[in-house]
Design a protein around this motif. Structure first.
Motif, mmCIF file in Angstrom:
data_model
loop_
_atom_site.group_PDB
_atom_site.id
_atom_site.type_symbol
_atom_site.label_atom_id
_atom_site.label_comp_id
_atom_site.label_asym_id
_atom_site.label_seq_id
_atom_site.Cartn_x
_atom_site.Cartn_y
_atom_site.Cartn_z
ATOM 1 N N GLU A 130 38.576 38.545 42.125
ATOM 2 C CA GLU A 130 37.521 38.906 43.059
ATOM 3 C C GLU A 130 36.166 38.335 42.662
ATOM 4 O OE1 GLU A 130 36.213 43.050 43.234
ATOM 5 O OE2 GLU A 130 37.471 43.425 41.495
ATOM 6 N N THR A 131 35.994 37.908 41.422
ATOM 7 C CA THR A 131 34.723 37.319 41.008
ATOM 8 C C THR A 131 34.431 35.999 41.722
ATOM 9 O OG1 THR A 131 35.768 36.236 39.110
ATOM 10 C CG2 THR A 131 34.762 38.400 38.722
ATOM 11 N N CYS A 132 35.459 35.351 42.261
ATOM 12 C CA CYS A 132 35.227 34.085 42.974
ATOM 13 C C CYS A 132 35.464 34.207 44.483
ATOM 14 C CB CYS A 132 36.074 32.958 42.381
ATOM 15 S SG CYS A 132 37.839 33.093 42.684
ATOM 16 N N TRP A 133 35.679 35.426 44.962
ATOM 17 C CA TRP A 133 35.985 35.591 46.384
ATOM 18 C C TRP A 133 34.833 35.207 47.302
ATOM 19 C CZ3 TRP A 133 39.250 40.702 47.006
ATOM 20 C CH2 TRP A 133 40.467 40.524 46.347
ATOM 21 N N GLU A 134 33.602 35.429 46.894
ATOM 22 C CA GLU A 134 32.462 35.008 47.726
ATOM 23 C C GLU A 134 32.499 33.490 47.921
ATOM 24 O OE1 GLU A 134 30.180 36.804 49.335
ATOM 25 O OE2 GLU A 134 30.668 38.773 48.514
ATOM 26 N N ASP A 135 32.800 32.778 46.841
ATOM 27 C CA ASP A 135 32.906 31.315 46.931
ATOM 28 C C ASP A 135 34.082 30.910 47.806
ATOM 29 O OD1 ASP A 135 30.688 30.840 45.284
ATOM 30 O OD2 ASP A 135 31.916 30.917 43.472
ATOM 31 N N VAL B 64 49.758 37.435 46.295
ATOM 32 C CA VAL B 64 48.742 38.435 46.013
ATOM 33 C C VAL B 64 49.180 39.272 44.819
ATOM 34 C CG1 VAL B 64 47.577 40.490 46.931
ATOM 35 C CG2 VAL B 64 48.050 38.549 48.436
ATOM 36 N N ASP B 65 48.238 39.544 43.922
ATOM 37 C CA ASP B 65 48.445 40.507 42.843
ATOM 38 C C ASP B 65 47.452 41.631 43.087
ATOM 39 O OD1 ASP B 65 48.455 42.031 40.504
ATOM 40 O OD2 ASP B 65 48.823 40.302 39.217
ATOM 41 N N SER B 66 47.902 42.664 43.788
ATOM 42 C CA SER B 66 47.028 43.772 44.155
ATOM 43 C C SER B 66 46.535 44.531 42.931
ATOM 44 C CB SER B 66 47.757 44.746 45.087
ATOM 45 O OG SER B 66 48.110 44.101 46.281
ATOM 46 N N ASP B 67 47.357 44.636 41.904
ATOM 47 C CA ASP B 67 46.952 45.352 40.692
ATOM 48 C C ASP B 67 45.783 44.659 39.997
ATOM 49 O OD1 ASP B 67 48.962 47.254 41.067
ATOM 50 O OD2 ASP B 67 50.397 46.126 39.841
ATOM 51 N N GLN B 68 45.763 43.335 40.030
ATOM 52 C CA GLN B 68 44.694 42.557 39.392
ATOM 53 C C GLN B 68 43.582 42.180 40.367
ATOM 54 O OE1 GLN B 68 44.617 41.780 36.021
ATOM 55 N NE2 GLN B 68 46.383 43.136 35.945
ATOM 56 N N MET C 88 42.806 46.933 47.202
ATOM 57 C CA MET C 88 42.890 45.524 47.594
ATOM 58 C C MET C 88 42.433 45.352 49.037
ATOM 59 S SD MET C 88 43.777 42.514 46.424
ATOM 60 C CE MET C 88 44.308 40.891 46.928
ATOM 61 N N VAL C 89 42.904 46.229 49.910
ATOM 62 C CA VAL C 89 42.515 46.145 51.321
ATOM 63 C C VAL C 89 41.008 46.299 51.458
ATOM 64 C CG1 VAL C 89 42.727 47.258 53.584
ATOM 65 C CG2 VAL C 89 44.759 46.908 52.178
ATOM 66 N N GLU C 90 40.430 47.289 50.792
ATOM 67 C CA GLU C 90 38.988 47.521 50.875
ATOM 68 C C GLU C 90 38.190 46.316 50.383
ATOM 69 O OE1 GLU C 90 38.005 51.124 48.792
ATOM 70 O OE2 GLU C 90 39.113 52.372 50.216
#
Length: 113
Positions: free
Chosen positions: A51-56, A27-31, A102-104
């Motif tokens: 996060e732009t691909c997290w839905e996928d 995990v890279d929390s900063d990015q 990141m958690v949110e």
């Protein structure tokens, strides 16, 4: 994404040509990214899953798809991505060590939706 596969592509084709998947995810929390580790000529290569691909990714986990990376027609399976991602999501949930943002984000996309 098809019924049982999801294929990622990258603009960094020269960097990842000949990549060997390691089956490890960090995990890279900063990015705000999950980072899949690969190797090219015994050096690590970081494949950022922002996060732009997290839905996928969420849909892929839900449908238990196999994840692949297509580098200029060379397709390699990103082994263990599903298992590693599922583990990290459960570890991040409610865990402030990853940073509040990141958690949110992880909770809103992978857990509460």
């Amino acid at each position: 994404m098809t019924e049982n596969t999801m294929i990622f592509t990258t603009n960094e084709q020269e960097i990842v040509k000949g990549i060997v998947p390691t089956g490890q995810l960090i995990v890279d929390s900063d990015q705000l990214s999950f980072v899949y580790l690969g190797e090219v000529e015994e050096e690590y290569v970081y494949l950022y899953l922002s996060e732009t691909c997290w839905e996928d990714l969420r849909a892929g986990i839900h449908n238990n798809v196999q994840f692949f990376l297509d580098v200029d027609g060379e397709v390699v399976e990103l082994i263990e991505l599903n298992e590693e991602l599922t583990y990290l999501i459960s570890n991040i949930e409610g865990n402030g060590n990853y940073g509040e943002q990141m958690v949110e984000k992880v909770e809103s996309i992978f857990i509460n939706s």
